[in-house]
Design an enzyme around this catalytic site. Structure first.
Site, PDB file in Angstrom:
ATOM      1  N   VAL A  28       1.003  -1.124   0.087  1.00  0.00           N
ATOM      2  CA  VAL A  28      -0.002  -0.043  -0.070  1.00  0.00           C
ATOM      3  C   VAL A  28       0.819   1.300   0.032  1.00  0.00           C
ATOM      4  O   VAL A  28       0.631   2.210  -0.616  1.00  0.00           O
ATOM      5  CB  VAL A  28      -0.964   0.067   1.209  1.00  0.00           C
ATOM      6  CG1 VAL A  28      -1.756   1.417   1.360  1.00  0.00           C
ATOM      7  CG2 VAL A  28      -1.960  -1.130   1.222  1.00  0.00           C
ATOM      8  N   ASP A  52      -2.353  37.185 -33.800  1.00  0.00           N
ATOM      9  CA  ASP A  52      -2.890  38.257 -34.583  1.00  0.00           C
ATOM     10  C   ASP A  52      -2.399  39.681 -34.321  1.00  0.00           C
ATOM     11  O   ASP A  52      -2.061  39.606 -32.843  1.00  0.00           O
ATOM     12  CB  ASP A  52      -4.448  38.357 -34.314  1.00  0.00           C
ATOM     13  CG  ASP A  52      -5.279  37.336 -35.085  1.00  0.00           C
ATOM     14  OD1 ASP A  52      -4.718  36.855 -36.251  1.00  0.00           O
ATOM     15  OD2 ASP A  52      -6.352  37.200 -34.866  1.00  0.00           O
ATOM     16  N   THR A  91       1.575  11.530   6.241  1.00  0.00           N
ATOM     17  CA  THR A  91       2.655  12.181   6.055  1.00  0.00           C
ATOM     18  C   THR A  91       3.050  12.534   4.398  1.00  0.00           C
ATOM     19  O   THR A  91       3.486  13.491   4.301  1.00  0.00           O
ATOM     20  CB  THR A  91       3.881  11.195   6.600  1.00  0.00           C
ATOM     21  OG1 THR A  91       3.553  10.773   7.859  1.00  0.00           O
ATOM     22  CG2 THR A  91       5.353  11.982   6.726  1.00  0.00           C
ATOM     23  N   ASP A  92       2.669  11.454   3.781  1.00  0.00           N
ATOM     24  CA  ASP A  92       2.916  11.580   2.204  1.00  0.00           C
ATOM     25  C   ASP A  92       1.390  12.561   1.564  1.00  0.00           C
ATOM     26  O   ASP A  92       1.702  13.261   0.807  1.00  0.00           O
ATOM     27  CB  ASP A  92       3.261  10.437   1.683  1.00  0.00           C
ATOM     28  CG  ASP A  92       4.446   9.938   2.163  1.00  0.00           C
ATOM     29  OD1 ASP A  92       5.288  10.862   2.475  1.00  0.00           O
ATOM     30  OD2 ASP A  92       4.872   8.926   1.731  1.00  0.00           O
TER      31      ASP A  92
HETATM   32  P1  ADP Z   1      -5.585  41.787 -39.218  1.00  0.00           P
HETATM   33  O1  ADP Z   1      -4.747  40.590 -39.317  1.00  0.00           O
HETATM   34  O2  ADP Z   1      -4.633  42.960 -38.834  1.00  0.00           O
HETATM   35  O3  ADP Z   1      -6.826  41.818 -38.510  1.00  0.00           O
HETATM   36  P2  ADP Z   1      -7.366  42.227 -41.573  1.00  0.00           P
HETATM   37  O4  ADP Z   1      -7.616  40.717 -42.179  1.00  0.00           O
HETATM   38  O5  ADP Z   1      -8.529  42.474 -40.677  1.00  0.00           O
HETATM   39  O6  ADP Z   1      -6.203  41.893 -40.623  1.00  0.00           O
HETATM   40  O7  ADP Z   1      -7.272  43.018 -42.564  1.00  0.00           O
HETATM   41  C1  ADP Z   1      -6.305  42.961 -43.383  1.00  0.00           C
HETATM   42  C2  ADP Z   1      -6.554  44.423 -44.414  1.00  0.00           C
HETATM   43  O8  ADP Z   1      -7.777  44.362 -44.664  1.00  0.00           O
HETATM   44  C3  ADP Z   1      -6.401  45.549 -43.489  1.00  0.00           C
HETATM   45  O9  ADP Z   1      -5.061  45.848 -43.499  1.00  0.00           O
HETATM   46  C4  ADP Z   1      -6.999  46.477 -44.342  1.00  0.00           C
HETATM   47  O10 ADP Z   1      -6.565  47.178 -45.476  1.00  0.00           O
HETATM   48  C5  ADP Z   1      -8.219  45.833 -44.987  1.00  0.00           C
HETATM   49  N1  ADP Z   1      -9.485  45.766 -44.027  1.00  0.00           N
HETATM   50  C6  ADP Z   1      -9.569  45.372 -42.925  1.00  0.00           C
HETATM   51  N2  ADP Z   1     -10.832  45.763 -42.629  1.00  0.00           N
HETATM   52  C7  ADP Z   1     -11.596  46.232 -43.483  1.00  0.00           C
HETATM   53  C8  ADP Z   1     -12.723  46.623 -43.696  1.00  0.00           C
HETATM   54  N3  ADP Z   1     -13.753  46.533 -42.816  1.00  0.00           N
HETATM   55  N4  ADP Z   1     -13.442  47.003 -44.701  1.00  0.00           N
HETATM   56  C9  ADP Z   1     -12.336  47.071 -45.712  1.00  0.00           C
HETATM   57  N5  ADP Z   1     -11.176  46.923 -45.514  1.00  0.00           N
HETATM   58  C10 ADP Z   1     -10.662  46.333 -44.632  1.00  0.00           C
END
Ligand code: ADP
Ligand code: MG
Length: 917
Positions: A289, A336, A742-743
Site C-alpha cells: 500500500v 494576430d 505524512t505523504d
Molecule cells: P488583421 O490581421 O490585422 O486583423 P485584417 O484581415 O482584418 O487584418 O485586415 C487586413 C486588411 O484588410 C487591412 O489592412 C485593411 O487594409 C483591410 N480591411 C480590414 N478591415 C476592413 C474593412 N472593414 N473594410 C475594408 N477593408 C478592410
C-alpha cells in the site's frame, strides 16, 4: 407549448405560416413566453451521457487492487483478533476513499463549470431586441440572427437571407458549403441536404447573414435525432484523460508490478527467516500500500482542474484539458495583430486625396475634429475632393456610431467605425446617403479579398459601388483616378505616388485603407459578384488609421523572450505597418524579417521551414497561410500556439498544438474548434496561460517526486532491515499512517503550490519530455536512500541502546520528520527553501505543523503511543530526532546550490538558446 410533431414539413410551409404555427413573430418572443416554453421543452441541448454521477465517482475509489487487498487484510486482522490493526486499516480505507471522492468531485465540478462558460451562444430576438444568449436557452419560436462564423443553435426556417451558405458536413457528410434561400419548397418529401430554406443545429455558416425562426431544439433537432439513434451525443467526445494522465497511469501500473515484486520477494525472504506468517502478511500488504502511488491519478486531475479554474480567473478558458499540459511546453506563439497586440480601437489620422496629404484631428470615434492641410483649413478645391473621399468612406460602410455615457462607440467593425468618423469629418453624411442612395447590394469584407463593397442605387438611377480595402490590392483593380481636376485614366506616376504615400503612412505604424468607386448600369443584385463589380475602379484616396499597441503587451513579449518562447505576428495588414508595430513591441529586432503573403506563396514548404525561425512578421496573409506557418514551425519541432477569430481560421486553429480563439471578436466556429478561448482577446492573457501551464506541470512533477521518493525510502528501509535480519522497523500502522498523512496531505498541498516567479525564465520543455525523466528517477532514488538511511541509522542505534519499541518509535518519527521537511525542499528544483520562503504555501505549512504536533504528542501520550504500538519518548529525544531528520533536506539543498551555480555558468540565460535567436 406542445412541440409540433416531427412530421411537420417546415420547409414546405411559407415563412408566415411557420411563424403563425409557432405563435411567434419576426420580432421574436417575449421573455415570459420564453420562460414557459423553456420549462415545457427543456433546454436546447443534446442529452449527454456523461453527467457527474456521485455513485460512480464514489465506487471508482474502490476500483484499485490495492484497496481491496487492504480491505481483505483488515478483515483477516479482525478475524485473528487484532482489533487495533483491523480498525485502523479499515478506517484508513474509508478515509482514503472519502478524500479521493471529495477531490475528484471538486475537480469534476470545476471542469463542468468551465464547460458551461465555453458553451456556444446564439443571437435571438427577445422582447423586440437582439440579445446574445447561451445556445441552451433557445426555444422554438425564437427568431435567430445568423451571420458567417456562427454555429446554428437549433433547427430553424429561414425568414430572410442574404448570400447565406452553410456547411452541413456534420449532418449530411457534404463538405462543400450549400446555398440557402428563403424559398418555400413545394414538396414535403425532400432529403435534408436539399432543404435549402432551413438551417440545422450543429452546422456552421460559411458566409452571409440571415434571420430564421427556430422550429426544433435539443433532441428534437435533426442532429438530436442522429445523436438519439446512436444513443449518445456525438458532437464532441468528452475527452477521457489527458496524455499526461495516460502516461502516468501506465507508469503507475508499472510501479504496482515492481512494488508487488519487491514486496513478494521480501515476503518470501521473511518466511525463510522464520518470521510469523500473519505479521509478515500484514507488513507486506501495508508495504505494498505504501509503495504504490494510488493517489497519483487523482492528484493530476486536481492539479489540472484547479489550474484550469485559476486560468479562467485570468481570462483564459481552457476547452480541452490536454491543452493545459501542452501550454506549458509552448515554444512559439503565433498571434494576430489587430485587437490582440493592439487595442483594436482605430482613429483616422491622415488622408491622401488628389495628390494632397491632410491631417485629421480629434480623438476616438466622435465627430469632433477637423481635416487640416499644413495646419490650416483646406481651400475649396481641396474640399471638393475630400468630399468625394468622405462619400466613399461612409457609402461603403456597415458600422454605426453611438454615444453611450458621453463616449462614442462603434457598433460593428472598428476599422469601419474609424472610416465612418473620418468620412464625416471629410464631409460625408451616412444618414443622408442611406436616405437618398438606398443600399442595393453588398459584397462583405473578407480577410482574403481584403476589401468591402456596398452598391447603392443613386438618385440618377445608376448604381454606384463604394469599395474600401487594402490599397495595394485595390490599386491593381483601378483604371482611373480622382485627380485635382476630376476623374482621369490612372498613370504609372499616379500609382507610384499613391504607393509612396501608402508606405510613408504604414511606416508610421498606420493601417492604411484605400477608397474607390465605380458606376454601374442597373443590374439585379444576384449578378453583382465580387469579380463583376470590383474592377475598373476609380481610385479616390487613402486613409491612415492608428491603432496603438496594448500597454501590457510589450512586457508580455519580453516575458516570452525570457521564457524562450518566440512571438510571431500574423496579420492581414501591410508589411510596413506590421513591422513598425513589431519593432515597437520588441517582436522584431534588427535581423528579423517580415514576409508578405505573396512571398510566402513563392516559398516551398521546405524553404519556409528553413526560414521560419528568422521571420517575426507575416503580413498581408490569408487564412490558408496560417496553416503553412504552423506546419513549418512544427517541422522545426516547435510547439505552436495560434490565435484566430474568423471562420477561415478554424483549420489553422485545429492544426496548431494550441488553438486559441478570441472570446470577443471570435466567431462561434473558431471557438468550437479551439483548445482555449481568451475572453479579452489580449496577447498578455496567452502568456499568462502559458505561465499557468508551466506551473501546473511543475506542480504535478514535484508532487510525483515527493510521493515516489517517499515510497522509495519506505521500501528501502524495510528492505534493508529484512535483508540484514533485523526486526521490522515500521509496523503496518506506521506504514499506513505515513502513506495517508505524512505523504498524502503535503502532496495535496504541493499539487496546488503557488506558481514560482521563475517559471517564465526557463526555456520551454521539449515536446516529448517524459515527466519521469532519468534525472527525475535519479533524484527520487537518491532521496529515498537518504531518508531510508537516516531512519535506518536511528533504528540501529536504538536497537543497540534501547528496546525494540523505542527503536521503532525513533525510526518512525525520524522518517516522518524527514518526509515533512522534504516537502518544503521539493517545491523547487533550483531554488532553496530559503529562496522559496516558508510562507508562500500556507496550506503546506499548516499541514506540516499539524503533522509535527500530532507526531510529538503521540510520543508523549500513552494512549496514542499505544495506537502506534510505540513507546513514549521525551522532548530531548524529539529534538535530537528532528535534527537527524533534517539531514536529507540539508544535503539536498546543498546539492541544489551547487547544481544551479554550475548550470548558470555553463548554460547562461535561456534566451540564448537556439530557439530564440
Ligand atoms: P488583421 O490581421 O490585422 O486583423 P485584417 O484581415 O482584418 O487584418 O485586415 C487586413 C486588411 O484588410 C487591412 O489592412 C485593411 O487594409 C483591410 N480591411 C480590414 N478591415 C476592413 C474593412 N472593414 N473594410 C475594408 N477593408 C478592410
Ligand atoms: Mg481583423
Amino acid at each position: 407549448m406542445n412541440t409540433p410533431p416531427p412530421s411537420v414539413a417546415w420547409h414546405a410551409q411559407s415563412p408566415e405560416s411557420v411563424l403563425e404555427y409557432l405563435k411567434t413573430s419576426i420580432k421574436g418572443l417575449s421573455a415570459s413566453e420564453v420562460a414557459q416554453r423553456l420549462a415545457a421543452d427543456g433546454p436546447n441541448e443534446l442529452k449527454e451521457t456523461k453527467v457527474i454521477n456521485l455513485w460512480r465517482l464514489f465506487l471508482g475509489q474502490f476500483s484499485s487492487l490495492i484497496v481491496w487487498i487492504l480491505i481483505v487484510a483488515g478483515f483477516i486482522a479482525g478475524l485473528l483478533g487484532e482489533w487495533v490493526d483491523s480498525i485502523a486499516i479499515l478506517a484508513i480505507v474509508v478515509l482514503n476513499s472519502v478524500i479521493g471522492f471529495y477531490q475528484e468531485f471538486n475537480a469534476e465540478k470545476a471542469i463542468a463549470a468551465l464547460k458551461k462558460m465555453t458553451a456556444p451562444s446564439a443571437k435571438v430576438w427577445r422582447d423586440g431586441h437582439v440579445v446574445a444568449i447561451p445556445a441552451a436557452e433557445v426555444v422554438t419560436g425564437d427568431v435567430l440572427e445568423i451571420e458567417d462564423g456562427d454555429l446554428a443553435a437549433a433547427d430553424a426556417r429561414l425568414l430572410e437571407a442574404s448570400s447565406l451558405r452553410c456547411i452541413e458536413s456534420s449532418l449530411t457528410g457534404e463538405s462543400e458549403a450549400v446555398e440557402k434561400k428563403v424559398v418555400t419548397l413545394d414538396k414535403a418529401d425532400v432529403p435534408l441536404g436539399d432543404r435549402e430554406n432551413m438551417v440545422f443545429a450543429g452546422t456552421s455558416v460559411a458566409s452571409g447573414t440571415a434571420k430564421a425562426v427556430v422550429v426544433a431544439t435539443g433532441m428534437q433537432t435533426e442532429m438530436g435525432r442522429i445523436a438519439g439513434l446512436l444513443g449518445e451525443a456525438t458532437l464532441e467526445e468528452a475527452g477521457e484523460g489527458t496524455p499526461l494522465q495516460h502516461k502516468l497511469a501506465a507508469f503507475g501500473r508499472l510501479l504496482v508490478w515492481i512494488s508487488l515484486g519487491i514486496v513478494g520477494l521480501l515476503f518470501v525472504l521473511g518466511l525463510l527467516r522464520g518470521m510469523k506468517f500473519f505479521e509478515l502478511f500484514l507488513t507486506s500488504v501495508s508495504l505494498a500500500v505504501a509503495a504504490v502511488p494510488e493517489g497519483l491519478p487523482a492528484i493530476v486531475t486536481i492539479s489540472l482542474a484547479l489550474g484550469v479554474r485559476r486560468m479562467s480567473h485570468r481570462r483564459a478558458l481552457v476547452r480541452k484539458l490536454p491543452a493545459v499540459e501542452t501550454l506549458g511546453s509552448t515554444s512559439v506563439i503565433c498571434t494576430d495583430k489587430t485587437g490582440t497586440l493592439t487595442v483594436g480601437e482605430m482613429t483616422a489620422r491622415a488622408f491622401y486625396v488628389a495628390g494632397q496629404s491632410f491631417e485629421i484631428t480629434g480623438e476616438g470615434y466622435g465627430p469632433d475634429g477637423k481635416v487640416l492641410m499644413d495646419g490650416k483649413a483646406p481651400e475649396a478645391a481641396h474640399a471638393a475632393s475630400l468630399l468625394e473621399l468622405g462619400n466613399v468612406l461612409v457609402g461603403g460602410n456597415n458600422s454605426h456610431l453611438q454615444q453611450v455615457a458621453g463616449q462614442w462607440k462603434v457598433i460593428g467593425d472598428p476599422t469601419e467605425g474609424a472610416l465612418l468618423s473620418a468620412g464625416g469629418k471629410a464631409g460625408g453624411d451616412k444618414e443622408r446617403a442611406d436616405k437618398e442612395q438606398p443600399r442595393h447590394h453588398e459584397i462583405p469584407f473578407d480577410s482574403d479579398r481584403k476589401r468591402h463593397t456596398v452598391v447603392r442605387l443613386m438618385p440618377d438611377k445608376l448604381l454606384r459601388a463604394f469599395v474600401n480595402g487594402a490599397p495595394d490590392k485595390l490599386l491593381a483593380l483601378c483604371t482611373h483616378v480622382l485627380g485635382s481636376d476630376g476623374v482621369r485614366p490612372i498613370t504609372d506616376a499616379d500609382r507610384n505616388a499613391i504607393s509612396a504615400e501608402n508606405s510613408t503612412l504604414a511606416g508610421k505604424a498606420m493601417r492604411v485603407l484605400g477608397a474607390a468607386y465605380r458606376d454601374l448600369e442597373p443590374t439585379p443584385p444576384e449578378s453583382l459578384t465580387a469579380d463583376q463589380v470590383e474592377r475598373e475602379l476609380v481610385f479616390v484616396g487613402l486613409t491612415g488609421l492608428v491603432d496603438p499597441p496594448r500597454p501590457e503587451v510589450k512586457d508580455a513579449v519580453s516575458r516570452c523572450l525570457a521564457a524562450g518562447i518566440r512571438v510571431v505576428m500574423i496579420t492581414g495588414d501591410h508589411p510596413q505597418t506590421a513591422m513598425a508595430i513589431a519593432h515597437e513591441l520588441g517582436i522584431a529586432t534588427g535581423d528579423n524579417l517580415a514576409v508578405s503573403g505573396i512571398e510566402l506563396e513563392k516559398m516551398s514548404d521546405d524553404e519556409l521551414k528553413q526560414r521560419a525561425p528568422q521571420i517575426a512578421v507575416y503580413a498581408r496573409v490569408t487564412a490558408a497561410h496560417k496553416l503553412r506557418i504552423i506546419r513549418a514551425w512544427k517541422a522545426n519541432d516547435a510547439v505552436v500556439a495560434m490565435t484566430g477569430d474568423g471562420v477561415n481560421d478554424a483549420p489553422a486553429i485545429k492544426g496548431a498544438d494550441i488553438g486559441i480563439a478570441m472570446g470577443r471578436g471570435g466567431t462561434e466556429v473558431t471557438k468550437q474548434a479551439s483548445d482555449m478561448i481568451i475572453t479579452d482577446d489580449n496577447f498578455a492573457t496567452i502568456v499568462a496561460a502559458v505561465e499557468e501551464g508551466r506551473g501546473i506541470y511543475d506542480n504535478i512533477r514535484k508532487t510525483l517526486q515527493y510521493l515516489l521518493a517517499g515510497n522509495t525510502g519506505e521500501l528501502l528501509l524495510m528492505m534493508a532491515c529484512i535483508l540484514s535480519g533485523l526486526p521490522m522497523p515500521l509496523l503496518p500502522i506506521h506504514l499506513l499512517w505515513i502513506n495517508l498523512v505524512t505523504d498524502g496531505l503535503p502532496a495535496l498541498c504541493l499539487a496546488v503550490d503557488p506558481i514560482d516567479a521563475d517559471v517564465m525564465t526557463r526555456a520551454p520543455r521539449p515536446r516529448n519530455e517524459r515527466i519521469t525523466s532519468g534525472s527525475f528517477l535519479g533524484m527520487m532514488f537518491f532521496t529515498g536512500v537518504l531518508t531510508a538511511g537516516v531512519s535506518f541509522a536511528v533504528f540501529l542505534y536504538g536497537l543497540r541502546t534501547e528496546t525494540v519499541e523505542l527503536a521503532r518509535t525513533h525510526a518512525f518519527a525520524t522518517l516522518v520528520f524527514a518526509e515533512l521537511f522534504r516537502s518544503f525542499g521539493v517545491r523547487s528544483e533550483t531554488k532553496t527553501v530559503w529562496q522559496m520562503g516558508f510562507v508562500t504555501n500556507i496550506r503546506l505549512l499548516l499541514v506540516v505543523a499539524v503533522s509535527f504536533i500530532i507526531q510529538i504528542t503521540s510520543h508523549h501520550s500513552r494512549f496514542i503511543a499505544d495506537l502506534f504500538r510505540g513507546a513514549t519518548m521525551d522532548l530531548s529525544d524529539c529534538i535530537m530526532l528532528t535534527a537527524v531528520a533534517a539531514i536529507p533536506l540539508v544535503l539536498l539543498e546543498i546539492i541544489k546550490v551547487f547544481r544551479s551555480a554550475a548550470s548558470s555558468r555553463t548554460r547562461g540565460s535561456p534566451s540564448s538558446s537556439p530557439c530564440t535567436t
